[in-house]
Each structure stands twice: as C-alpha cells, then as structure tokens.
Motif scaffolding. Sequence first.
Motif, PDB file in Angstrom:
ATOM      1  N   MET A 251       0.673  -1.749  -0.135  1.00 51.48           N
ATOM      2  CA  MET A 251       0.128   0.420   0.241  1.00 51.48           C
ATOM      3  C   MET A 251       1.349   1.854   0.239  1.00 51.48           C
ATOM      4  SD  MET A 251      -3.114  -1.312   3.290  1.00 51.48           S
ATOM      5  CE  MET A 251      -3.306   0.504   2.662  1.00 51.48           C
ATOM      6  N   PHE A 252       2.158   1.372   0.908  1.00 50.52           N
ATOM      7  CA  PHE A 252       3.386   2.247   0.677  1.00 50.52           C
ATOM      8  C   PHE A 252       2.976   2.438  -0.555  1.00 50.52           C
ATOM      9  CE2 PHE A 252       6.424   4.670   1.012  1.00 50.52           C
ATOM     10  CZ  PHE A 252       6.683   5.953   2.201  1.00 50.52           C
ATOM     11  N   TRP A 253       3.877   1.713  -1.298  1.00 53.56           N
ATOM     12  CA  TRP A 253       4.427   1.695  -2.826  1.00 53.56           C
ATOM     13  C   TRP A 253       3.730   2.317  -3.459  1.00 53.56           C
ATOM     14  CZ3 TRP A 253       6.110  -3.478  -2.016  1.00 53.56           C
ATOM     15  CH2 TRP A 253       5.463  -4.375  -2.888  1.00 53.56           C
ATOM     16  N   GLU A 254       2.429   2.045  -3.477  1.00 57.39           N
ATOM     17  CA  GLU A 254       1.135   2.424  -3.860  1.00 57.39           C
ATOM     18  C   GLU A 254       0.282   3.812  -3.630  1.00 57.39           C
ATOM     19  OE1 GLU A 254      -1.232  -2.318  -4.254  1.00 57.39           O
ATOM     20  OE2 GLU A 254      -1.839  -0.550  -3.629  1.00 57.39           O
ATOM     21  N   GLY A 255       1.504   4.457  -2.811  1.00 57.13           N
ATOM     22  CA  GLY A 255       0.962   5.769  -2.295  1.00 57.13           C
ATOM     23  C   GLY A 255      -0.153   5.694  -1.276  1.00 57.13           C
ATOM     24  N   ARG A 256      -0.675   4.485  -0.603  1.00 57.54           N
ATOM     25  CA  ARG A 256      -2.119   4.879   0.361  1.00 57.54           C
ATOM     26  C   ARG A 256      -1.720   4.716   1.201  1.00 57.54           C
ATOM     27  NH1 ARG A 256      -4.773  -0.489  -1.292  1.00 57.54           N
ATOM     28  NH2 ARG A 256      -6.494   0.273   0.462  1.00 57.54           N
ATOM     29  N   VAL A 257      -0.490   5.092   1.625  1.00 53.48           N
ATOM     30  CA  VAL A 257       0.151   4.954   2.825  1.00 53.48           C
ATOM     31  C   VAL A 257       0.914   6.217   2.643  1.00 53.48           C
ATOM     32  CG1 VAL A 257       1.098   3.987   4.985  1.00 53.48           C
ATOM     33  CG2 VAL A 257      -0.472   2.622   3.444  1.00 53.48           C
ATOM     34  N   ALA A 258       1.000   6.871   3.993  1.00 51.95           N
ATOM     35  CA  ALA A 258       1.699   8.236   4.117  1.00 51.95           C
ATOM     36  C   ALA A 258       3.714   7.388   4.781  1.00 51.95           C
ATOM     37  CB  ALA A 258       0.565   9.998   4.701  1.00 51.95           C
ATOM     38  N   MET A 259       3.297   7.325   5.918  1.00 53.66           N
ATOM     39  CA  MET A 259       3.966   6.662   6.654  1.00 53.66           C
ATOM     40  C   MET A 259       4.402   5.456   7.034  1.00 53.66           C
ATOM     41  SD  MET A 259       4.256  10.523   9.147  1.00 53.66           S
ATOM     42  CE  MET A 259       2.700  10.778   9.626  1.00 53.66           C
TER      43      MET A 259
END
Length: 413
Positions: A251-259
């Motif tokens: 989800m992070f590398w998909e841009g859906r988690v900020a930190m």
Amino acid sequence: MIKKSRGYRMVPVIGAAAIALSLAQASAQEKTVITFSASHFAEVGRGDALREWVAKFNGSQDEIEVQPITIPFSSYASTIFTQMGGGAGPDLVRFDLPEFYAAANAGRLLPMDDVIDDAQYDFTSADAYMKVDDTRFGVVFDSANYALIYNADLLPGGEPPKDFDEFLEYAKAATGNDNYGFAYRATMAERGGVWYDVTNFVYGFGGRWSLPDGTPTFNSPEVVAGIEAYKQVYDAEVIPRGTDAATYRRMFWEGRVAMEIDNGGVATILTAQGADKPIHASASPFPHPEQGMILAPVTINANTKAPEAAGTFLKWALEPEQQQELQQLLGAANVATVVERSEEELAANPWLAAYDAQTPNSVPALAQGLEEKSPEIQQIVVEQVLRVLQGGVSPQDAMDRVQEHVETRILRR
C-alpha cells in the motif's frame, strides 16, 4: 572409418582433459577449504552478489578456499544448532543476534580476541554487542537501522513530522478515502514484527526492556509511555488495522500509506517496487533518538578444524575495500566498520543518509542480559500489548503483568 578415425583422434584429447582435471583436484586438495553459511546466500540477486564477493577472496588466495553454504531461512537456526551440537557445522556462520548469544553461551563459538585486534579497525557502534563477558565471539556482518519512511506527497509541505504530536496530526490528515497516515503490525500472527514495532516506540520514549545486568524493567515509566504512544496511534484510527506487513508495504509503494517506521532493508524494497513514488526518510518522531536495530554477526564455529583459515577470511573481509563492496551489495545495511557512502549511492537513494545517521542511536531489539529468553519474552509482551489495543487493558496493568510473568516464571526456570 569416420567413426574409428574420430575415436582415435579423441584419445589424446580425453587424456589431456583427465590430466587437467587431476591437476585441478590436486590443487584443490592442497588448499584448506572452509565453509561459510549465511541466509543471504539464498536470496535472489543479493545472494549471487555475495557469492561473487566471496569468490574475490578465493581468487586472492593460494592456500585457502571459502565455499558458501545455502540453508533456507525458515530452518537456518535449527539446522545450524543441530549440526553444531553434533560436532560439525559450517566453519563460518552468520547468525541473527538472539542465536548468536545462545551459541556463545552454549560454548558453540570460537573466541576471537586472538584473531581480531580492535585497535586496527574503525568499528561502528554496533560492535559493542559482539562481545559476551568481555570476550569477542563475532564481528558485525550487517546491521539494519530503523527510521521513518514517508511519502512527501501525502504530508503537509512534503516535510516529515518534527515530534510525536505533529506526527499524529499528520497521520490523521493523511487518513481518508482508503488512504492511511501510518502503518504498523497489531496481530499475533505477526508476533515478531509487532515486537520490533513496539520496541521502536518503547526505545523512542526512553524505555528499555531490561537493565544491562538483565534486571527486567518491563513496567518502568518509560516503557509504559512507549506502550501508551503505541495505543494512541491505534486509537487514532490512522492505520489499516489487521493488515500484515506485506500488505501495508505494498500500500505504501502504491501511494496509499503516508508513513511507516521500518528498517533499511524494507526501504530498499519500497524503492525498487515503487520507483514512480520516491521514498524519503528521517529520524523517527519520538522524544528520544534511540531505535531498534537488526544485527547479524559472523562467527567462527568452535568445531572448525581450520581456525586460522577462518580468521584469515575475516581479516580480509574487514579490509576497507571489502567493507565498501559488502556495504554496497547489502544495500541500506551497514557493515562492521565505518564506511562512507559514495556520491553515486546517495544520489540514487538520498534516503540512505537518514538511515546511516541513525547508526549511533541504534540498539538491538532484545532485553539485554535476557537474550536467550527472547522468544518467551516476545510472546508475553505482544500478548499484553494486543490486550491494551483491543481489550481495554491499561498500559500500566499490562506491563505489570509482563514484569510479574518474567520475574516469577521465565527467570526462575
């Protein structure tokens, strides 16, 4: 005639090949052959690069050859300990830190004080954990620090939070529309990961699981403060609850988690998988700079029949050129000695600087002096932390239970 002619002509060729093979075998037999096991050898890409690094040593030697040994990570520790207990095993062994302490205390490792002269090397701060009772039993092979990884596009002004209050503010602002401000683990299925995540909060609020002499401090005010902060994040509803690490990292590398707070190895993966969404990193937003560390020593098996050859390889590995190459092939990890990143490395991955800067503040995620009890301690701590998050138990009550359990059950066995 053609067949007979060809057969006749092959006779001297075959004879020459046999002679060459015989000479090669004789040459190999003259060398001292030692084995080196590391879970990295089983990794795609990095394993091949590490084999080439070992081959460089072999090419520089006339009398010693190191043979890499591949053992699957899932059975690595149990396989090595079984072999060592039977008087065998690889000559050189890369251990994770809990297994390192267990092996040292069980007499399975060869002391290195006569092999490694501390004064000759500029060791990193992690080297302090390579000695047991003032005796060196290993040198750092690799260590991975923890830091805050963030997506600048999802944070105000593209900048990381400066403190914990601002961190919570940013995480709440970034949550919504199936996006989340932060992510960590909070299920028993990922007990080991929860332990590391919780440890970073505890260390970041000034806590330690124990004193250096092994006295447990699980219910100290600082540890409780770290658990309270962990609960604050959970209660703020800024994490994708119930997801495992593999899912929220995707989800992070998909841009859906900020930190997220994670180790340098994960930062490398996120960089590779999410090339269109560059990651950034900074110190974790806690009152204290200390964070956990994944630390792996390389050791000499006490069963080795060639301690001098093993020592020769280790001293070669600690030379500046070899340390530079090893750090580059390991990615975001640090090695035994202080190695400056090249301009090319930092240009390609600027976030490396934040991870390297964390090295002096990194502390192993273990209860010091209780390292061999780690599996039992992790189990009870994570059980109680999940009761805090999901069962309404107060952080103080939960950690009082942990303290009592460790004192009355684990330490009395």
